[in-house]
Design an enzyme around this catalytic site. Structure first.
Site, PDB file in Angstrom:
ATOM      1  CG  HIS A 184      -0.175   0.105   2.527  1.00  0.00           C
ATOM      2  ND1 HIS A 184       0.330   1.282   3.026  1.00  0.00           N
ATOM      3  CD2 HIS A 184       0.174  -0.855   3.411  1.00  0.00           C
ATOM      4  CE1 HIS A 184       0.936   1.059   4.162  1.00  0.00           C
ATOM      5  NE2 HIS A 184       0.871  -0.237   4.425  1.00  0.00           N
ATOM      6  CG  HIS A 189      -0.623  -4.594   5.126  1.00  0.00           C
ATOM      7  ND1 HIS A 189      -1.051  -3.321   5.395  1.00  0.00           N
ATOM      8  CD2 HIS A 189      -1.748  -5.345   4.944  1.00  0.00           C
ATOM      9  CE1 HIS A 189      -2.380  -3.289   5.384  1.00  0.00           C
ATOM     10  NE2 HIS A 189      -2.822  -4.500   5.112  1.00  0.00           N
TER      11      HIS A 189
END
Length: 205
Positions: free
Chosen positions: A9, A148
């Site tokens: 992200h 992540h």
């Protein structure tokens, strides 16, 4: 052949402030939106069959910008959520050391053996992430996975057979892309932590 595009992200306020955060549901910053726009350009000519993302706000926002106007369903998968850092959520390294210095350094050396207080160990996150990894390995699709740093590191560590204490020896930066291809279920890393698509050098910090 299955090809995975592992995308971290884009930047959040806590990335910028170098604070620990796993399950905190915070958005990406304006800088993060610029990173996502650069990612969108990178993927414009890449065919994607399936899109999976963590259900947290920062991954969903990144996904919606990068793959805007695509017809693909965005599949949210709980196994792609970041490591739960429990009592350390939203804290800087200095703040964690004020509270749990001895335990923090034990965890740092053996992250698979020690659970973060009220959170997870790396054995916990590895169990769920590798379940997802095994499920997609044989799909024979081009798959985007927006997740992540911890999740992507687990996958890379598994491919390279890196022991958990070596987890810190490579970086997965915000808005980075790592590519894994499977040949008869054997994974090969084609690129790792690629951020060359970020046009402005300041976006890499």
């Amino acid at each position: 052949m299955t090809k995975l595009y592992l995308i971290r992200h884009c930047e959040t306020k806590f990335t910028q402030e170098k604070k620990y955060y796993g399950r905190l549901n915070i958005p990406i910053t304006e800088k993060g939106k610029k990173q996502a726009s650069d990612l969108k350009l990178k993927f414009e000519k890449i065919e994607i069959d399936k899109i999976y993302c963590s259900p947290l706000k920062r991954t969903i926002e990144t996904t919606e910008i990068v793959f805007k106007n695509r017809q693909n369903e965005i599949i949210k998968n709980d196994n792609l959520i970041e490591l739960n850092v429990g009592s350390w959520e939203g804290l800087s390294l200095e703040e964690i050391c004020e509270r749990d210095k001895k335990y923090y350094f034990k965890w740092l050396k053996n992250p698979h053996k020690y659970k973060i207080p009220n959170g997870e160990s790396f054995s916990d996150i590895a169990e769920r992430v590798l379940k997802f990894f095994d499920e997609v390995a044989s799909l024979n699709k081009n798959i985007a996975v927006i997740s992540h740093a911890g999740v992507i590191k687990v996958m890379v560590s598994e491919i390279l057979q890196i022991s958990p204490e070596k987890f810190w020896n490579f970086e997965i930066g915000t808005a980075s892309v790592s590519v894994v291809e499977f040949f008869d279920k054997m994974p090969i890393i084609r690129s790792l932590n690629d951020r060359t698509h970020l046009k402005n050098r300041d976006l890499c910090t």
